[in-house]
Design an enzyme around this catalytic site. Structure first.
Site, PDB file in Angstrom:
ATOM      1  N   CYS A   1       0.906  -1.217   0.207  1.00  0.00           N
ATOM      2  CA  CYS A   1       0.152  -0.126   0.095  1.00  0.00           C
ATOM      3  C   CYS A   1       0.882   1.230  -0.036  1.00  0.00           C
ATOM      4  O   CYS A   1       1.470   1.735   1.024  1.00  0.00           O
ATOM      5  CB  CYS A   1      -0.895   0.059   1.188  1.00  0.00           C
ATOM      6  SG  CYS A   1      -2.012   1.588   1.241  1.00  0.00           S
TER       7      CYS A   1
ATOM      8  N   CYS B   1      -0.606   4.273   2.240  1.00  0.00           N
ATOM      9  CA  CYS B   1      -0.296   3.743   3.658  1.00  0.00           C
ATOM     10  C   CYS B   1       1.242   4.171   3.987  1.00  0.00           C
ATOM     11  O   CYS B   1       1.663   4.755   5.190  1.00  0.00           O
ATOM     12  CB  CYS B   1      -0.651   2.340   4.153  1.00  0.00           C
ATOM     13  SG  CYS B   1      -2.118   1.770   3.259  1.00  0.00           S
ATOM     14  N   ASP B   2       2.087   3.614   3.250  1.00  0.00           N
ATOM     15  CA  ASP B   2       3.543   3.420   3.685  1.00  0.00           C
ATOM     16  C   ASP B   2       4.464   4.250   3.190  1.00  0.00           C
ATOM     17  O   ASP B   2       5.597   4.438   3.374  1.00  0.00           O
ATOM     18  CB  ASP B   2       4.125   2.231   3.693  1.00  0.00           C
ATOM     19  CG  ASP B   2       3.026   0.914   4.298  1.00  0.00           C
ATOM     20  OD1 ASP B   2       2.378   1.715   5.537  1.00  0.00           O
ATOM     21  OD2 ASP B   2       2.888   0.069   3.919  1.00  0.00           O
TER      22      ASP B   2
END
Ligand code: NAP
Length: 321
Positions: free
Chosen positions: A136, A139-140
Site C-alpha cells: 500500500c 499507507c506506507d
C-alpha cells in the site's frame, strides 16, 4: 449444528467490521461479529500507521486492539470462527454458516471481509513485510522519504503507485516481468515522463534480502537471459493484483470488473439486506478512514432497513397477505 437469531451479522473484524459492530451495539441491535483470526484485519499486517486522524503515529496492532476494545465496550459480540457461506432465503433471512457448525440467522448482513493483496511468494517477502515490503503506497510511502524504492508489477496499480511514490523516494524502479505494461496508456505515459522512475523490463523478483533493521535489496533475474543481479532498495511495493473476499456470498451480487461489490449510498448491495463496507466494496480508494466511514453508514442503514422491514411485515400481516 446450532442456530442463533439476530438483527445483523457482521463478517470480518478489520477496521470496518469493528466499527460496524460498535455502531450496531450503540444502536442496541442484536449482532455478532465473526472473525476467523484475531480482530484487526489488515491493521495487523501494517507496522506503523500515520494517516488515521487523532493518531499521528500508531502501531497497526495497537490501533486494532483499541478498535476491538472500543467495539466490545459498546456490546460487540466477537466470535472466532470461519464463515463458509452466506445465503439469503426466500423469506428474506440470511443464513451464515461457519466452520464450527454454527448457522447464524438475521435479516441483514454487513460484509466486511476485506481483501488480500496477491503475494509474490518469494523468500524474504513475509519476513520483510512491514519492514520494507509493502502492498500500500498511500499507507506506507511517507516512511521512505529520500530512499530508493522498487515497485513490482505492470498493471494500473503498479504504474499509478510508482508515480505516486516519487513524491517520497529519490528513485523508483518499476520491475516488470515482461517487456510491456498491461497498464492503460495514459498511466504509462506519466511513468515514462517521470525522471525519477526507471523501468526494469523482463525482470522477476527472486528474493528480498536485508538485515534485522529492514529490507536492503531485491534479488532479480532477467526473464530472457537468466542473468541475476541485486538491486539496492530499502522499500519494495508489490502491486500484482488484489482479490476482494467476496466468494462467501452464494447468490449473485452486482460487482465491478475486478470483483468488488457495488453498493448504493447506504452501502447496500444489489442483494437487499446485504451491506458491504471497506475493502470488499467498489470505490476510489481503500483506506482505514474510508473503511470506518463505510461501516458507519452501513450500520446506521441496517437499523433503518430493519425498521422498514418490520413495518412492511406488520402491514402485510394486518391486510392478511
Ligand atoms: P492487474 O491489472 O491484474 O495487473 C497485475 C500486474 O502484475 C500485471 O502486470 C502482471 O503481469 C503482474 N503480475 C501478476 N502476477 C505476477 C507475479 N507473480 N510476478 C510478477 N508480476 C506479476 O492488477 P492491478 O494493477 O492491481 O489492477 C487491478 C484492476 O484494478 C485492473 O482492472 C485495473 O485496471 C484497476 N485499477 C485501475 C486504476 C486506475 O484506473 N487508476 C488503478 C489501479 C487499479 P503481466 O502483465 O505479465 O500479466
Amino acid at each position: 449444528m446450532t442456530r442463533s437469531e439476530l438483527d445483523v451479522i457482521i463478517v470480518g473484524a478489520g477496521p470496518a467490521g469493528l466499527c460496524a459492530a460498535m455502531y450496531a451495539g450503540r444502536g442496541l441491535l442484536r449482532s455478532v461479529l465473526i472473525e476467523r483470526g484475531i480482530p484487526g484485519g489488515e491493521l495487523l499486517n501494517t507496522e506503523w500507521i500515520d494517516d488515521y486522524p487523532g493518531f499521528e503515529h500508531v502501531l497497526g496492532r495497537t490501533l486494532a486492539e483499541l478498535m476491538a476494545a472500543h467495539a466490545v465496550k459498546f456490546g460487540a459480540d466477537i466470535r472466532q470462527d470461519t464463515v463458509e457461506s452466506i445465503i439469503k432465503r426466500d423469506d428474506g433471512i440470511f443464513e451464515v454458516a461457519t466452520a464450527l457448525g454454527q448457522v447464524y440467522e438475521a435479516p441483514a448482513v454487513i460484509l466486511t471481509a476485506g481483501g488480500t493483496p496477491t503475494k509474490l511468494e518469494v523468500p524474504g517477502e513475509l519476513e520483510y513485510a512491514g519492514r520494507g515490503v509493502s502492498y500500500c503506497a498511500v499507507c506506507d510511502g511517507a516512511f521512505f522519504k529520500g530512499e530508493t524504492l522498487a515497485v513490482i508489477g505492470g498493471g494500473d496499480a503498479a504504474v499509478e503507485e510508482a508515480d505516486y511514490l516519487t513524491r517520497y523516494g529519490q528513485k523508483v524502479y518499476v520491475i516488470h516481468r515482461r517487456d510491456q505494461f498491461r497498464a492503460s496508456k495514459i498511466l504509462q505515459e506519466r511513468v515514462f515522463a517521470n525522471p525519477k522512475i526507471e523501468v526494469l523490463w523482463n525482470k522477476r523478483v527472486r528474493e528480498f534480502t536485508g538485515t534485522p533493521a529492514g529490507l536492503q535489496s531485491v534479488e532479480l533475474e532477467d526473464t530472457v537471459t537468466g542473468d541475476r543481479f541485486s538491486l539496492a532498495a530499502t522499500g519494495a511495493f508489490v502491486f500484482i493484483g488484489f482479490r476482494p473476499n467476496t466468494g462467501l456470498v452464494k447468490q449473485h451480487v452486482d460487482h465491478d470488473p475486478s470483483g468488488y461489490l457495488i453498493t448504493d449510498d447506504r452501502m447496500m448491495t444489489s442483494l437487499p439486506g446485504l451491506f458491504a463496507a471497506g475493502d470488499v466494496r467498489s470505490q476510489l480508494t481503500r483506506q482505514i478512514t474510508t473503511a470506518v466511514g463505510d461501516a458507519t453508514t452501513a450500520a446506521i442503514a441496517v437499523d433503518k432497513y430493519l425498521t422498514d422491514r418490520k413495518s412492511r411485515l406488520a402491514s402485510k400481516a394486518r391486510v392478511g397477505v
